[in-house]
Design an enzyme around this catalytic site. Structure first.
Site, short mmCIF file in Angstrom:
data_model
loop_
_atom_site.label_atom_id
_atom_site.label_comp_id
_atom_site.label_asym_id
_atom_site.label_seq_id
_atom_site.Cartn_x
_atom_site.Cartn_y
_atom_site.Cartn_z
N HIS A 172 0.83 -1.20 0.00
CA HIS A 172 0.00 0.00 0.00
C HIS A 172 0.87 1.24 0.00
O HIS A 172 1.99 1.23 0.48
CB HIS A 172 -0.94 0.02 1.21
N LEU A 173 0.31 2.32 -0.53
CA LEU A 173 0.90 3.66 -0.44
C LEU A 173 -0.09 4.55 0.29
O LEU A 173 -1.29 4.27 0.33
CB LEU A 173 1.20 4.24 -1.82
#
Length: 385
Positions: free
Chosen positions: A218-219
């Site tokens: 994830h970012l």
């Protein structure tokens, strides 16, 4: 259902209540290259500007409306009000914000042992979130080259937000990808910045050992209506090819990559950054990454116009286990100069000198930092030949 470029109808994102999320189709946000805005983005004369005052893009409007609706439905761990914010006195322009609730109520980070730790489906991951936490699926048309593509990037609320509009970009969650940066994920993050017309929309990545709290790719993306030091900090080229620059300005030296916009230049940036993060991961070196609009690399910043996108990469000491500093922990936003503070006492007393000391304590020792720098320069120039 998809919201196509040019359409202003976002009502499909906003069901009248939260009772029937199960089985609901995830809406698509489909965008084309014409919506990636490069020119004309800059800060106003005032130091900060509320999100309400900006001419928001379609991406901003959709994210804003969907995020606000999840607030009203009570899907966050706390209701984020207007955060107390101050610029620390000094030359750097560090931005401190008091966010007591995030320090107290966020989910306990997972215990990590390695930068290369495999995904564990028994631990918390984004396949276990409530359906209502998903805002939309981010989709690019026309399709980018397969090597740079993630087919299913979900935009999900961060239930413990550090600022307004804090979301997570989660590529292909069903694949169970560990927290290791991939080209398609980075491309989605850079293009999300280009989709926003707010100069304070930033994206970032924490590796395992770099304070990532969930081992599922994830970012982070969020709005911060303040300039940050990394947007225009001076830099010097590393190596004769100029493919990599080094930010020299405090609070933390970092490797600087720059793209002037979509096309081959962006393709090359994505490839170079991921070669660098692959090297760091393979050598068990924790790292943080920050994506922001900014000025081209160089020793000086010729103007205030944010003419492209800067990607800054920091190699840092690994931090495994739960370690809580009194004022703030050092991850992607702190290295960039945005300091979410956990207590009122620390917020009122923190100085620039103390903040810089805490940030620099997270970095690699000078000898190891020099070795990493030399290795990355050699790697990137060898693969460009």
């Amino acid at each position: 259902m998809a919201l196509q470029p040019g359409s202003e109808d976002i009502s499909y994102l906003l069901p009248p209540n939260g009772e029937h999320w199960e089985g609901r189709a995830i809406p698509d946000f489909t965008y084309g290259q014409q919506e990636l805005v490069v020119e004309g983005i800059q800060w106003p004369q005032s130091a900060a500007s509320a999100l309400d005052t900006w001419a928001l893009s379609r991406f901003d409007s959709v994210l804003r409306s969907a995020w606000s609706q999840r607030v009203e439905l009570g899907l966050f761990r706390y209701r984020l009000g207007e955060l107390q914010t101050r610029s620390l006195p000094g030359a750097l322009g560090l931005v401190a914000q008091l966010n007591v609730e995030r320090g107290v109520q966020r989910r306990c980070p997972q215990h990590m042992r390695s930068v290369r730790q495999p995904f564990d489906p028994e631990q918390f991951n984004f396949n276990k979130i409530q359906p209502g936490e998903i805002l939309f699926r981010l989709r690019r048309e026309p399709r980018v080259p397969r090597a740079l593509q993630q087919e299913d990037v979900l935009v999900v609320i961060n239930v413990s937000p550090l600022e307004w509009g804090h979301v997570l970009l989660v590529p292909e969650p069903a694949r169970g990808l560990p927290q290791r940066l991939l080209p398609g994920a980075l491309r989605a993050g850079v293009e999300a910045v280009l989709l926003s017309t707010h100069p304070g929309f930033r994206v970032g990545f924490n590796s395992l050992g770099g304070l990532a709290s969930v081992n599922h790719l994830h970012l982070h993306g969020y709005y911060l209506a303040h300039r940050l030091p990394v947007e225009g900090a001076p830099s010097v080229p590393l190596g004769p090819g100029g493919l990599l620059h080094l930010l020299q300005t405090l609070p933390a030296p970092g490797f600087l990559f720059y793209t002037s916009g979509p096309g081959p230049d962006l393709d090359a940036l994505v490839s170079r950054v991921c070669r660098a993060t692959d090297y760091l991961t393979d050598h068990e070196i924790a790292h943080n990454l920050f994506v922001t609009r900014g000025t081209p690399p160089g020793k000086t910043s010729p103007s205030s116009a944010l003419t492209g996108v800067r990607v800054i990469l920091w190699a840092r000491k690994s931090s495994f286990g739960i370690k809580e500093a009194e004022a703030f922990n050092v991850a992607l936003c702190e290295l960039a100069g945005h300091l979410p503070i956990k207590t009122s006492e620390a917020f009122s007393s923190l100085t620039e000198t103390a903040a810089v000391a805490l940030i620099q304590d997270s970095l690699l020792p000078p000898a190891q930092a020099h070795e990493v720098q030399a290795a990355l320069v050699a790697l990137l120039e060898q693969e460009e030949q």
